[in-house]
Structures are given as C-alpha cells and as structure tokens.
Design an enzyme around this catalytic site. Structure first.
Site, PDB file in Angstrom:
ATOM      1  CG  HIS A 152      31.384 -16.205  27.026  1.00 37.83           C
ATOM      2  ND1 HIS A 152      32.425 -16.864  26.421  1.00 37.83           N
ATOM      3  CD2 HIS A 152      30.282 -16.516  26.315  1.00 37.83           C
ATOM      4  CE1 HIS A 152      31.964 -17.540  25.377  1.00 37.83           C
ATOM      5  NE2 HIS A 152      30.664 -17.335  25.282  1.00 37.83           N
ATOM      6  CE1 TYR A 171      42.278 -13.165  24.617  1.00 40.95           C
ATOM      7  CE2 TYR A 171      40.644 -14.101  26.086  1.00 40.95           C
ATOM      8  CZ  TYR A 171      41.008 -13.160  25.143  1.00 40.95           C
ATOM      9  OH  TYR A 171      40.104 -12.221  24.725  1.00 40.95           O
ATOM     10  N   PRO A 191      44.877  -6.641  19.697  1.00 43.25           N
ATOM     11  CG  PRO A 191      44.630  -8.299  18.072  1.00 43.25           C
ATOM     12  CD  PRO A 191      45.475  -7.130  18.441  1.00 43.25           C
ATOM     13  CE  LYS A 194      39.325  -3.670  28.021  1.00 46.01           C
ATOM     14  NZ  LYS A 194      38.182  -4.583  27.994  1.00 46.01           N
ATOM     15  CE1 TYR A 220      39.303 -10.491  27.403  1.00 48.03           C
ATOM     16  CE2 TYR A 220      37.058 -10.889  28.173  1.00 48.03           C
ATOM     17  CZ  TYR A 220      38.051 -11.049  27.220  1.00 48.03           C
ATOM     18  OH  TYR A 220      37.789 -11.756  26.071  1.00 48.03           O
TER      19      TYR A 220
HETATM   20  P1  FAD Z   1      36.827   0.735  11.376  1.00 51.84           P
HETATM   21  O1  FAD Z   1      36.039  -0.445  11.792  1.00 51.84           O
HETATM   22  O2  FAD Z   1      38.163   0.612  10.865  1.00 51.84           O
HETATM   23  O3  FAD Z   1      35.904   1.631  10.464  1.00 51.84           O
HETATM   24  C1  FAD Z   1      36.390   2.764   9.758  1.00 51.84           C
HETATM   25  C2  FAD Z   1      35.593   2.961   8.486  1.00 51.84           C
HETATM   26  O4  FAD Z   1      36.071   4.122   7.812  1.00 51.84           O
HETATM   27  C3  FAD Z   1      35.739   1.803   7.525  1.00 51.84           C
HETATM   28  O5  FAD Z   1      34.478   1.351   7.104  1.00 51.84           O
HETATM   29  C4  FAD Z   1      36.565   2.388   6.376  1.00 51.84           C
HETATM   30  O6  FAD Z   1      36.256   1.790   5.130  1.00 51.84           O
HETATM   31  C5  FAD Z   1      36.172   3.850   6.426  1.00 51.84           C
HETATM   32  N1  FAD Z   1      37.186   4.747   5.848  1.00 51.84           N
HETATM   33  C6  FAD Z   1      38.541   4.658   5.949  1.00 51.84           C
HETATM   34  N2  FAD Z   1      39.120   5.663   5.283  1.00 51.84           N
HETATM   35  C7  FAD Z   1      38.130   6.402   4.740  1.00 51.84           C
HETATM   36  C8  FAD Z   1      38.127   7.573   3.935  1.00 51.84           C
HETATM   37  N3  FAD Z   1      39.259   8.149   3.551  1.00 51.84           N
HETATM   38  N4  FAD Z   1      36.937   8.082   3.559  1.00 51.84           N
HETATM   39  C9  FAD Z   1      35.770   7.499   3.952  1.00 51.84           C
HETATM   40  N5  FAD Z   1      35.721   6.381   4.720  1.00 51.84           N
HETATM   41  C10 FAD Z   1      36.889   5.839   5.119  1.00 51.84           C
HETATM   42  N6  FAD Z   1      38.017  -5.032  19.241  1.00 51.84           N
HETATM   43  C11 FAD Z   1      37.301  -5.451  20.335  1.00 51.84           C
HETATM   44  O7  FAD Z   1      36.712  -4.617  21.039  1.00 51.84           O
HETATM   45  N7  FAD Z   1      37.182  -6.785  20.669  1.00 51.84           N
HETATM   46  C12 FAD Z   1      37.796  -7.723  19.937  1.00 51.84           C
HETATM   47  O8  FAD Z   1      37.624  -8.899  20.246  1.00 51.84           O
HETATM   48  C13 FAD Z   1      38.601  -7.330  18.806  1.00 51.84           C
HETATM   49  N8  FAD Z   1      39.230  -8.240  18.035  1.00 51.84           N
HETATM   50  C14 FAD Z   1      39.878  -7.831  16.898  1.00 51.84           C
HETATM   51  C15 FAD Z   1      40.474  -8.795  16.121  1.00 51.84           C
HETATM   52  C16 FAD Z   1      41.141  -8.427  14.951  1.00 51.84           C
HETATM   53  C17 FAD Z   1      41.801  -9.489  14.133  1.00 51.84           C
HETATM   54  C18 FAD Z   1      41.199  -7.041  14.559  1.00 51.84           C
HETATM   55  C19 FAD Z   1      41.912  -6.614  13.298  1.00 51.84           C
HETATM   56  C20 FAD Z   1      40.601  -6.079  15.351  1.00 51.84           C
HETATM   57  C21 FAD Z   1      39.949  -6.450  16.508  1.00 51.84           C
HETATM   58  N9  FAD Z   1      39.329  -5.527  17.329  1.00 51.84           N
HETATM   59  C22 FAD Z   1      38.661  -5.935  18.468  1.00 51.84           C
HETATM   60  C23 FAD Z   1      39.370  -4.099  16.994  1.00 51.84           C
HETATM   61  C24 FAD Z   1      38.104  -3.583  16.307  1.00 51.84           C
HETATM   62  O9  FAD Z   1      37.800  -4.378  15.201  1.00 51.84           O
HETATM   63  C25 FAD Z   1      38.296  -2.120  15.891  1.00 51.84           C
HETATM   64  O10 FAD Z   1      38.775  -1.403  16.996  1.00 51.84           O
HETATM   65  C26 FAD Z   1      36.997  -1.486  15.360  1.00 51.84           C
HETATM   66  O11 FAD Z   1      36.718  -1.935  14.059  1.00 51.84           O
HETATM   67  C27 FAD Z   1      37.103   0.049  15.323  1.00 51.84           C
HETATM   68  O12 FAD Z   1      35.959   0.615  14.734  1.00 51.84           O
HETATM   69  P2  FAD Z   1      36.028   1.977  13.935  1.00 51.84           P
HETATM   70  O13 FAD Z   1      34.629   2.241  13.474  1.00 51.84           O
HETATM   71  O14 FAD Z   1      36.731   2.988  14.753  1.00 51.84           O
HETATM   72  O15 FAD Z   1      37.001   1.706  12.714  1.00 51.84           O
HETATM   73  C1  DHB Z   2      38.129 -12.171  19.465  1.00 54.06           C
HETATM   74  C2  DHB Z   2      39.105 -11.262  19.161  1.00 54.06           C
HETATM   75  C3  DHB Z   2      39.917 -10.809  20.178  1.00 54.06           C
HETATM   76  O1  DHB Z   2      40.865  -9.905  19.912  1.00 54.06           O
HETATM   77  C4  DHB Z   2      39.775 -11.236  21.486  1.00 54.06           C
HETATM   78  O2  DHB Z   2      40.607 -10.773  22.446  1.00 54.06           O
HETATM   79  C5  DHB Z   2      38.790 -12.123  21.781  1.00 54.06           C
HETATM   80  C6  DHB Z   2      37.956 -12.597  20.757  1.00 54.06           C
HETATM   81  C7  DHB Z   2      37.269 -12.657  18.377  1.00 54.06           C
HETATM   82  O3  DHB Z   2      37.472 -12.271  17.213  1.00 54.06           O
HETATM   83  O4  DHB Z   2      36.377 -13.468  18.654  1.00 54.06           O
END
Ligand code: FAD
Ligand code: DHB
Length: 385
Positions: free
Chosen positions: A72, A197, A289, A293, A381
């Site tokens: 995009h 947005y 979110p 990021k 962004y």
């Molecule tokens: P997680 O994905 O949370 O992974 C952690 C893992 O550790 C999980 O699998 C969990 O089961 C495991 N775990 C937890 N506790 C334990 C334990 N005690 N023992 C063993 N394993 C454990 N980010 C973006 O960059 N762009 C976006 O557009 C965006 N949109 C989002 C929209 C929503 C609605 C949400 C909720 C989040 C969004 N994010 C976005 C954020 C992004 O999803 C997270 O920052 C990302 O998942 C972080 O990855 P991680 O591997 O650090 O953590």
């Molecule tokens: C999505 C999530 C976000 O937080 C964002 O800023 C843009 C897109 C998504 O889930 O597609």
C-alpha cells in the site's frame, strides 16, 4: 536437557528469534504454553513495515507474503466524514505491506525454526541473575528442566518472563485508555483500496483488509463493553455511521468469521535485560494498535536480540547483549510516541469534551495543510525512524 538459548513463547517474536538463531547455528528451543492451532486462531495485526518485510524475506519467510500480501502506497484519514489521503510513497518513498499476522506466524511455523514444544505448562525461569540459568515446565504431566546460557522472554504481555523479574529491578510506564477496539473479520471485498482510519463524533473506526475477498474492520467501544451486546447488525450499522458516505456505501457486510474486543494500552518496561534474561515483543512493551506498530516492534526487537545473542555465543563478545536494552528502547519509545499520538487524534475520549474534539479537529486540519506534518506521519507509519 541443555540448549544455548530457551525462548519462551511461539508468537511472531519467539518464532522469528528461533529462526534467526537456527540460521546462525545457535542451539535454541521454544517453549509455548498453547497449541499451534490456538496460536494461529488469534486474529491480530495486518500491517508490516519495510523493515519487517525485509527481515521476513531474509530468513526465507517472504515467499507467500510477496505473492499474497499487498503493498500500500498510502492510507486515508477521515474526520467527521472529511477525507485526507496520505501518500507514503510520494512523501517518504516507502510503502507498507498488508499481510495478516496469522499468515506471518504460519509462514514462520512452516520453516525450520528452533524446535518448538507446544503445550508447555507452568513454565518457570530460574537463576537468570547468575551464570547458570535454567527453565522448568511440565509437558504431558511430566516435569522437565532445561539448562541454558540465555533466556529470551517472548511470551507476550501476560507472560511469565517479565513477571519473574524482581519488582525492584524493573520500572513500568503505562497508560490505559478508556476504550477498546471491537474487531470483525468478514469474507467480503474491502470497502476501499487502501486502509481508512476515521475519527467521528461516535468514535474511531478502521477499514482494513486481508485479501481482495477478506476484510477486517474495527470500531472503538467503551472499555467495559461486552461482545455479547454486539450483534453483527449492530456492528455494521455503527461502522457505517462513523465513515464518510462514500466509504460507508462501499462496506459489504456479511456474517463475522471472527469477532473480538481488544483493550488499548501503552506500556513500556525498562530495562529489557536482567542478567541472562532478555525481554522482547509484547513481553517488553504494548502500543495501542492505532499506529500498527506492535508486530513491527516485535520484529525489530528480535532482529537486534538475535544479533546480540549470536555475537555472545558465536563470536564470544558481550558488546551486543550489553547494548541491547538501550538500543531497542530508543526505537520502542519512538513507536510509543507515534501510537499515542495517532490514538489521541482518532479516538473520542469520554472526558475530552467539546474542547478536546475542537483540538482534534485543529490537529486534523493542520495535518491536511502541512506537508511536514504529513511527512512526519508517513515516516512514522512506515517505520522510517
Ligand atoms: P504474542 O503474539 O502475544 O505471542 C506470545 C506467545 O507467548 C503466545 O503464543 C503465548 O501463548 C505465549 N505465552 C504466553 N505466556 C506463556 C507462558 N507462560 N509460557 C509459554 N508461552 C507463553 N501490530 C502491528 O504491528 N500492526 C497491526 O496492525 C496490529 N494490529 C493489532 C490489532 C489488534 C486487535 C491487536 C490485539 C494487536 C495488534 N497488533 C498490531 C499487535 C501485535 O499483534 C502484537 O504486538 C504481536 O502479536 C506481538 O508479538 P509477540 O510474539 O511479542 O507476542
Ligand atoms: C490492522 C490493525 C491495526 O491496528 C492497524 O492500525 C491497521 C490494520 C489490521 O488488523 O488489519
């Protein structure tokens, strides 16, 4: 059992770190409390910065992203129905890749990462302040112990790694927002070519997408609202009420294939190294979110942590692990500032009042009239900081 590195958590951060270490010949293992199906069932991020795209390609996980993801060049911002397109490509020469986190996770799982033990219960971290740390857990009812050189806490916001650090050794900075995001995934074509947005008097709305036939939408809801109170019909009515007439008319509704509410918070832990334990990804920080990021920060954290651990274990130099916390925190706070700013601009704050909304409108008008302001948004962004 003995491994050089124990990674806690098989989300995107843990899997990517496992892959980076595997490529460098470092012996690591990943402990994940859930099943692979559960991890893949979480619908979250959708936007990848150039740095994340490059990293995924570098580790051999870019094939499907390049064929099925969508680049995009810009995104739309609306305020009470008035639209402003920000052209990232023209302003800063960068684009973003729209490709779901679920697919990133699936692609990493399909590669040879560090061996991953799913269903690891009661993971506990021991003696990471000393020279001989170890991790214990239970699998199929049997207690296990892994001795290691380093532990990487990639277990998300509610994980055990950060919680294992003595309270006096860690400082936490936090803002909890008085609202959440209600998200719906639907098998219908997106309402617009690019992301939209929207700030509206009724609250924030976002039109995102996963593919030409699958869309992801979000609306701001009160912090204490219940999913059960949101029928699909109520969601679609509310979404359309918050968008410009043109975009609202293009929304194609259908049965939600996933619907969930996520709270919004800003959070940073400092420092991110405690002896032989390192925190990365959502275990270390949370962004609301709005700025897309979270996943990108998780990727840049583990890219730096991977380099640092490889330096320590292969080249026998501590320079990287000594610098890790300060290096990643500089980038983390930039992303925190931008995500906070986007959240403030686009949401309705319950105690913001008329003054608050006038200021938000003035901010939007400033953005519309200032190339420098648009450039700043585009830089942040697309992750050009
Ligand atoms: P997680 O994905 O949370 O992974 C952690 C893992 O550790 C999980 O699998 C969990 O089961 C495991 N775990 C937890 N506790 C334990 C334990 N005690 N023992 C063993 N394993 C454990 N980010 C973006 O960059 N762009 C976006 O557009 C965006 N949109 C989002 C929209 C929503 C609605 C949400 C909720 C989040 C969004 N994010 C976005 C954020 C992004 O999803 C997270 O920052 C990302 O998942 C972080 O990855 P991680 O591997 O650090 O953590
Ligand atoms: C999505 C999530 C976000 O937080 C964002 O800023 C843009 C897109 C998504 O889930 O597609």
């Amino acid at each position: 059992m003995r491994h050089q590195v124990v990674i806690i958590g098989a989300g995107p951060a843990g899997l990517m770190l496992g892959r980076l270490l595997e490529i460098a010949g470092v012996d690591a293992v990943i402990l994940e409390q859930r099943s692979p199906e559960y991890v893949l069932g979480r619908i979250r991020a959708g936007v990848l910065e150039q740095g994340s795209v490059d990293l995924l390609r570098r580790v051999g996980a870019g094939g499907r992203m390049d064929s099925e993801g969508h680049l995009h060049a810009g995104a739309s911002f609306e305020f009470d129905g008035d639209a402003l397109r920000i052209d990232f490509a023209e302003l800063v020469g960068r684009q973003v890749m729209v490709y779901g986190q679920t697919e990133v996770t699936r692609d990493l799982m399909a590669l040879r990462c560090a061996p991953t033990i799913y269903g690891a219960e009661d993971v506990a971290l021991h003696d990471f302040g000393g020279a001989a740390p170890y991790v214990t857990y239970r699998k199929d009812g049997v207690e296990q112990r892994i001795d290691c050189d380093f532990i990487a806490g990639c277990d998300g916001f509610h994980g055990v790694s950060r919680a294992s650090v003595p309270a006096g050794a860690i400082t936490e900075f936090q803002r909890v927002y008085p609202f959440g995001w209600l998200g719906v995934l639907v098998d219908q074509p997106p309402a617009a070519d690019e992301l939209v947005y929207a700030h509206h008097a009724r609250g924030f709305a976002l039109c995102s997408q996963r593919s030409p036939s699958r869309s992801r939408y979000y609306v701001q809801v009160g912090a204490d609202e219940k999913l059960a109170d949101w029928s699909d019909d109520r969601f679609w009515d509310e979404l359309r009420a918050r968008l410009s007439p043109k975009v609202a008319a293009a929304v194609q509704t259908g049965a939600a294939i996933e619907k969930s509410i996520a709270p919004l918070r800003s959070f940073v832990a400092e420092p991110l190294r405690f002896g032989r334990l390192f925190l990365a990804g959502d275990a270390a920080h949370i962004v609301p979110p709005t700025g897309a990021k979270g996943l990108n920060l998780a990727m840049s954290d583990v890219e730096m942590l991977g380099d640092a651990l490889i330096e320590a274990l292969v080249e026998r130099s501590d320079a990287g692990i000594d610098a890790y916390s300060a290096r990643v925190l500089r980038r983390i706070w930039k992303a925190e500032r931008f995500s906070w700013w986007m959240t403030n601009l686009l949401h309705v704050f319950p105690d913001g009042g008329d003054f608050g909304r006038r200021i938000q409108r003035a901010e939007f008008d400033y953005l519309a009239g200032s190339r420098a302001a648009q450039q700043s948004l585009a830089e942040n962004y697309t992750g050009a900081f």
